[in-house]
Enzyme design. Structure first.
Site, PDB file in Angstrom:
ATOM      1  CB  ALA A  58     -23.741  30.314  19.698  1.00 50.06           C
ATOM      2  CB  SER A  59     -22.327  25.829  20.706  1.00 52.45           C
ATOM      3  OG  SER A  59     -22.014  25.727  19.340  1.00 52.45           O
ATOM      4  CB  VAL A  60     -25.495  27.834  25.205  1.00 54.54           C
ATOM      5  CG1 VAL A  60     -26.386  27.556  26.403  1.00 54.54           C
ATOM      6  CG2 VAL A  60     -24.164  28.427  25.679  1.00 54.54           C
ATOM      7  CB  SER A  61     -28.659  25.855  20.985  1.00 48.09           C
ATOM      8  OG  SER A  61     -28.675  27.264  20.888  1.00 48.09           O
ATOM      9  CE  LYS A  62     -22.952  21.787  18.738  1.00 47.69           C
ATOM     10  NZ  LYS A  62     -22.858  23.207  18.393  1.00 47.69           N
TER      11      LYS A  62
END
Length: 360
Positions: A58-62
């Site tokens: 999820a937002s760890v991808s940012k």
């Protein structure tokens, strides 16, 4: 405190209480102090979780999206302080003053795409991709939430726009760019931008995220309240990177060795953005940023998507790294967040607070 033994005991307790279901790894100076896999990874609950199981982060991808922008900056292809509209001229005029930096810092004021795009994708009967975020801003009529730099409000829309910017400037699809420029050079063999529903491709040893519904765990695709996981599966930039704990340790060491970005370039990513009044917003480029007493600079990011939770933490001055990947959500959220906080405390050398009793 023996961090390794403390972490192992804390994770075991969390699993026994039904709070944790997934994998974790804690390392210091590149040495693994504790790791483990707990539970199963398929809807039928037949396949055991393995330490190298792949998860949606999820937002760890940012921070990978932000790293891609820094690579383009490094090559002189992007000016971080230029307006986004310089690179995406079709961006509506009301966003003409929002800069790349403000988009990275979540201070651009973009509205959130989810509700409009979810409804539109279902209406059209097709899975939406990153390009439809621009369609949303052009056609929805939603206005900016605030003037650029007025405040910080976390927003996925901006990071999808950043993925579009990477494609536009590099001439390479965003998913291919982060694969070729980050994952492959670092030796992250199990890491990819993964659109399971859009592409119909299966990954061996994959953890399917499940949500609790009427007392049993099911795929979020099967509930009308959460089926946006299917309709929005084509988006990149704000999420969709899938990885495992060992690749994330590899990535941690690659950052330490300055394989992709120099220490000074990484330091720019770890610098909190400034609001119009000069106050720091607490967010750099793809990282939440803070100073911890006795530890120094700590950067981290959480991730949440139906069926998944993730936490990736790096203590820059002390060379500490923690990765948590969870594939069961929908039970006691407070207990799960208490577990994540407890693991962060252990990583930073603090005694964790006792886990609360599971909710009835």
């Amino acid at each position: 405190m023996d961090k390794g033994k403390t972490a192992e005991a804390f994770v075991r307790e969390a699993y026994d209480k039904g709070v944790f279901h997934g994998v974790y790894l804690l390392a210091e100076d590149g040495v693994i102090l504790s790791k483990g896999a707990f539970g199963t990874r398929d809807p039928e609950c037949r396949l055991p979780m393995q330490e190298d199981t792949v998860f949606e982060m999820a937002s760890v991808s940012k921070h990978f999206t932000a790293t891609a922008l820094m690579l383009l900056k490094k090559r002189g292809l992007v000016d971080i302080d230029a307006p986004m509209k310089k690179y995406l001229p079709e961006l509506p005029e009301i966003y003409k003053d929002v800069t790349v930096r403000q988009t990275l810092n979540h201070t651009g004021g973009y509205p959130d795409y989810k509700e409009w795009m979810w409804a539109r994708a279902k209406q059209e009967g097709r899975i939406f991709g990153t390009a439809e975020v621009m369609l949303y801003l052009i056609e929805s009529g939603d206005k900016p939430l605030f003037a650029p730099g007025e405040k910080m409000e976390y927003c996925n829309t901006g990071y999808c726009l950043l993925a579009l910017l990477v494609e536009r400037v590099s001439g390479v699809p965003f998913d291919d760019f982060i694969k070729n420029e980050i994952f492959v050079p670092c030796g992250m063999r199990s890491t990819r931008a993964y659109h399971r529903r859009l592409n119909g491709i299966s990954i061996d040893n994959y953890a399917y995220g499940m949500i609790l519904d009427n007392g049993k765990y099911i795929l979020p695709d099967d509930t009308p309240e959460r089926d946006y996981v299917m309709w929005l599966d084509g988006l990149s930039g704000d999420g969709i990177v899938n990885s495992n704990i060992f690749d994330m340790l590899t990535w941690d060491r690659a950052q330490r060795s300055e394989l992709i970005l120099t220490a000074s370039e990484q330091a720019e990513m770890y610098t909190p953005g400034l609001l119009n009044d000069g106050s720091p917003c607490g967010y750099g480029f793809g990282w939440f940023v803070r100073q911890e007493e006795g530890i120094g600079l700590v950067v981290d990011h959480s991730g949440g998507w139906p069926g998944y939770n993730a936490e990736y933490l790096r203590a820059i001055d002390r060379d500490i790294m923690l990765i948590l990947l969870i594939d069961r959500t929908g039970s006691d959220l407070d207990a799960r967040l208490a577990f994540i906080k407890g693991m962060v405390d252990i990583a930073l050398g603090k005694e964790p607070a006792p886990l609360p009793a599971p909710a009835e």
